[in-house]
Design an enzyme around this catalytic site. Structure first.
Site, PDB file in Angstrom:
ATOM      1  N   GLU A 158       0.842  -1.187   0.000  1.00  0.00           N
ATOM      2  CA  GLU A 158       0.000   0.000   0.000  1.00  0.00           C
ATOM      3  C   GLU A 158       0.883   1.244   0.000  1.00  0.00           C
ATOM      4  OE1 GLU A 158      -3.243   0.242  -0.560  1.00  0.00           O
ATOM      5  OE2 GLU A 158      -2.463   2.260  -0.733  1.00  0.00           O
ATOM      6  N   ASN A 215       9.714   3.641  -0.502  1.00  0.00           N
ATOM      7  CA  ASN A 215       9.741   4.532   0.658  1.00  0.00           C
ATOM      8  C   ASN A 215      11.155   5.016   0.968  1.00  0.00           C
ATOM      9  OD1 ASN A 215       7.060   4.703   1.093  1.00  0.00           O
ATOM     10  ND2 ASN A 215       6.995   3.463   2.956  1.00  0.00           N
ATOM     11  N   ALA A 259      12.605  21.156   1.294  1.00  0.00           N
ATOM     12  CA  ALA A 259      13.532  21.136   2.434  1.00  0.00           C
ATOM     13  C   ALA A 259      12.764  21.467   3.707  1.00  0.00           C
ATOM     14  CB  ALA A 259      14.639  22.154   2.205  1.00  0.00           C
ATOM     15  N   CYS A 267       6.050   5.535   8.665  1.00  0.00           N
ATOM     16  CA  CYS A 267       6.547   4.737   7.531  1.00  0.00           C
ATOM     17  C   CYS A 267       8.011   4.963   7.214  1.00  0.00           C
ATOM     18  CB  CYS A 267       5.689   5.008   6.302  1.00  0.00           C
ATOM     19  SG  CYS A 267       4.070   4.290   6.466  1.00  0.00           S
TER      20      CYS A 267
HETATM   21  C1  UDX Z   1       4.683   7.839   3.228  1.00  0.00           C
HETATM   22  C2  UDX Z   1       4.662   7.537   1.722  1.00  0.00           C
HETATM   23  O1  UDX Z   1       4.531   8.780   0.995  1.00  0.00           O
HETATM   24  C3  UDX Z   1       3.524   6.590   1.371  1.00  0.00           C
HETATM   25  O2  UDX Z   1       3.593   6.254  -0.003  1.00  0.00           O
HETATM   26  C4  UDX Z   1       3.669   5.334   2.243  1.00  0.00           C
HETATM   27  O3  UDX Z   1       2.591   4.449   1.997  1.00  0.00           O
HETATM   28  C5  UDX Z   1       3.712   5.688   3.715  1.00  0.00           C
HETATM   29  O4  UDX Z   1       4.767   6.624   3.945  1.00  0.00           O
HETATM   30  P1  UDX Z   1       3.311   9.380   4.915  1.00  0.00           P
HETATM   31  O5  UDX Z   1       4.239   8.862   5.962  1.00  0.00           O
HETATM   32  O6  UDX Z   1       1.854   9.405   5.193  1.00  0.00           O
HETATM   33  O7  UDX Z   1       3.478   8.538   3.556  1.00  0.00           O
HETATM   34  O8  UDX Z   1       3.739  10.881   4.603  1.00  0.00           O
HETATM   35  P2  UDX Z   1       4.445  11.707   3.441  1.00  0.00           P
HETATM   36  O9  UDX Z   1       3.484  12.694   2.913  1.00  0.00           O
HETATM   37  O10 UDX Z   1       5.129  10.856   2.462  1.00  0.00           O
HETATM   38  O11 UDX Z   1       5.529  12.515   4.300  1.00  0.00           O
HETATM   39  C6  UDX Z   1       6.477  11.860   5.130  1.00  0.00           C
HETATM   40  C7  UDX Z   1       7.384  12.843   5.817  1.00  0.00           C
HETATM   41  O12 UDX Z   1       8.267  13.468   4.879  1.00  0.00           O
HETATM   42  C8  UDX Z   1       6.673  14.000   6.531  1.00  0.00           C
HETATM   43  O13 UDX Z   1       7.297  14.195   7.785  1.00  0.00           O
HETATM   44  C9  UDX Z   1       6.888  15.177   5.627  1.00  0.00           C
HETATM   45  O14 UDX Z   1       6.890  16.392   6.325  1.00  0.00           O
HETATM   46  C10 UDX Z   1       8.251  14.861   5.043  1.00  0.00           C
HETATM   47  N1  UDX Z   1       8.487  15.480   3.727  1.00  0.00           N
HETATM   48  C11 UDX Z   1       7.775  15.070   2.636  1.00  0.00           C
HETATM   49  C12 UDX Z   1       9.477  16.452   3.588  1.00  0.00           C
HETATM   50  O15 UDX Z   1      10.146  16.827   4.554  1.00  0.00           O
HETATM   51  N2  UDX Z   1       9.710  16.972   2.342  1.00  0.00           N
HETATM   52  C13 UDX Z   1       9.030  16.583   1.239  1.00  0.00           C
HETATM   53  O16 UDX Z   1       9.316  17.093   0.145  1.00  0.00           O
HETATM   54  C14 UDX Z   1       8.020  15.607   1.400  1.00  0.00           C
END
Ligand code: UDX
Length: 437
Positions: A158, A215, A259, A267
């Site tokens: 997923e 991931n 950033a 995850c």
């Molecule tokens: C993630 C994956 O995107 C998803 O495909 C997987 O199923 C589960 O893990 P999620 O943990 O819900 O999803 O959040 P996501 O939106 O991916 O962000 C994860 C973290 O990265 C957050 O703390 C966010 O702030 C950070 N982030 C994300 C950044 O710092 N910069 C970015 O450009 C994107």
């Protein structure tokens, strides 16, 4: 459309969204959880997690008698005369202290499913698991499948994100199905037909690896841009322009190049650890993953470093943290950078106040020593530093003139590059953001 009878074991983020969305498109779904309170709440129409849009999808599917909840796997596998054709395992795989994933819940569920088999069933691993878990599921089901009912195992990772889980599930970029059986592949294709997206068929191990690799790669993109932001800060370049310039190259792509103060959530940190662990287990030192983690750990201390640069000693100073969830639109604080940041500030003697629009209940147990406030303005009163930790849109709309008047020291550390540097400086703030001049 062919309707499939589905049993989903585990009503966490992944299980509940999977069950609700499959029911939403017309399949008959029974969601099972051993947590009786959770099932009672779901039966009463209460959603145990904060996830935009989920409540509506659940309510609609329940009303149309497509979605049911129950407490035992046996009942879920044979529910009101319907035998499950597909059984999803969507239970937790929590990290152990050595970084490996604890797969005991998966084993227990596989055993229970085996006991409950009545006719051909595809047992699907939906939880994020290390490569080769599928083989263990096959062995376990075989061992407890006393009546020798035919079954297949498939991996179907997923990719949903918290906060946009429902739309991610309903409009996926792709669905990955890993199985060595044509019969299972056919059934899962029928299950996902309503989603009208590419379905990638692979063997089980490749599918398992796709999840960890995806991931970890996304986490690597974030750590990469955060490392670039450190260089921007040392040279006066602007990380947003650098990211834009990189992202316009289709081979790189613009997403996940924001950033900030590092990634969190249940995850990325966990999957990165588990992927590193399994690679070492297989005799390969995937050292790149270690670097991704190190950059992220260091990036969380950005707030502390910048606060000390402006305020010198933090003892006796007050830092107001706005945002505690690991990202906006969720109340999830698991592995949220806010936890480590607050801890480091408190260790240096700072008084820490905090506010988040939806995570306050979770924060109570996770943030000892932090003063939790009722709203942003209460949080900012008499603060020496405002640290933006989560980019909730409402924080961009605060009355910053009022904020400047409330604070003891008009100083903003924008850990998510939410505000305009010029606007904030025009209002008289000392303003620092990540990788921007
Ligand atoms: C993630 C994956 O995107 C998803 O495909 C997987 O199923 C589960 O893990 P999620 O943990 O819900 O999803 O959040 P996501 O939106 O991916 O962000 C994860 C973290 O990265 C957050 O703390 C966010 O702030 C950070 N982030 C994300 C950044 O710092 N910069 C970015 O450009 C994107």
């Amino acid at each position: 459309m062919k309707k499939v009878n589905v049993c989903v074991v585990g009503t966490g983020y992944v299980g509940l969204v999977t069950g609700a969305c499959l029911a939403h498109v017309g399949h008959r779904v029974v969601c099972v959880d051993s947590d009786i309170r959770k099932i009672d709440a779901l039966k009463a129409g209460k959603i145990p997690i904060y996830e935009p849009g989920l409540e509506k999808v659940v309510a609609g599917a329940v009303r149309r008698k497509k979605l049911f909840f129950c407490k035992s796997i046996a009942e879920g596998m044979f529910h009101q005369g319907h035998t499950a054709q597909v059984a999803f395992i969507a239970v937790g795989t929590p990290p152990r202290s050595d970084g490996s994933a604890d797969l005991s819940f998966i084993e227990n569920v596989a055993r229970e499913i085996a006991h409950s088999l009545r006719e051909y069933t595809v047992v699907v691993e939906k939880s994020t698991v290390p490569v080769e878990t599928g083989e263990w599921i096959v062995k376990t089901v075989n061992r407890f499948n006393k009546k020798n009912i035919p079954f297949d195992v498939a991996s179907n990772p997923e990719f949903l994100r918290e906060g946009s889980a429902v739309s991610d599930f309903l409009k996926p970029d792709r669905v990955v199905v890993g199985t060595n059986s044509n019969r299972a592949a056919q059934l899962l294709k029928e299950l996902y037909a309503p989603f009208k997206c590419p379905i990638l068929l692979t063997d089980i191990k490749s599918s398992e690896l796709i999840k960890h690799a995806s991931n970890s790669f996304l986490a690597a993109k974030i750590s990469f841009i955060n490392a670039v932001s450190a260089l921007c800060e040392r040279t006066g370049a602007n990380v947003e322009d650098v990211a834009k310039g990189m992202g316009l190259d289709k081979r790189i792509g613009a997403s996940f190049l924001r950033a900030g103060i590092g990634f969190g959530g249940f995850c990325f940190p966990k999957d990165l650890e588990a992927f590193y662990w399994i690679s070492r287990q297989k005799g390969y030192d995937f050292s790149m993953l270690r670097a991704v983690k190190e950059v992220n750990e260091d990036q969380k201390l950005w707030v502390v470093r910048r606060a000390e640069e402006e305020l010198w000693n933090l003892g006796g100073k007050t830092v107001a943290m706005l945002g505690l969830a690991f990202k906006p639109d969720t109340d999830d604080m698991r592995f949220a950078p806010s936890i480590d940041i607050a801890k480091a500030l408190i260790e240096r003697g700072a008084r820490v106040k905090a506010y988040d629009p939806v995570s306050m209940a979770n924060a109570k147990s996770l943030m000892p020593g932090v003063q939790l406030c009722k709203n942003a303005y209460e949080c900012l009163a008499d603060a020496d530093c405002l640290a933006i930790i989560t980019e909730w849109p409402q924080f961009a709309k605060l009355d910053y003139k009022k904020v400047a008047g409330l604070m003891r020291h008009a100083f903003i550390l924008d850990g998510r590059n939410l505000l305009s540097p010029k606007d904030m400086r025009d209002l008289g703030f000392t303003y620092r953001s990540v990788g921007r001049p």
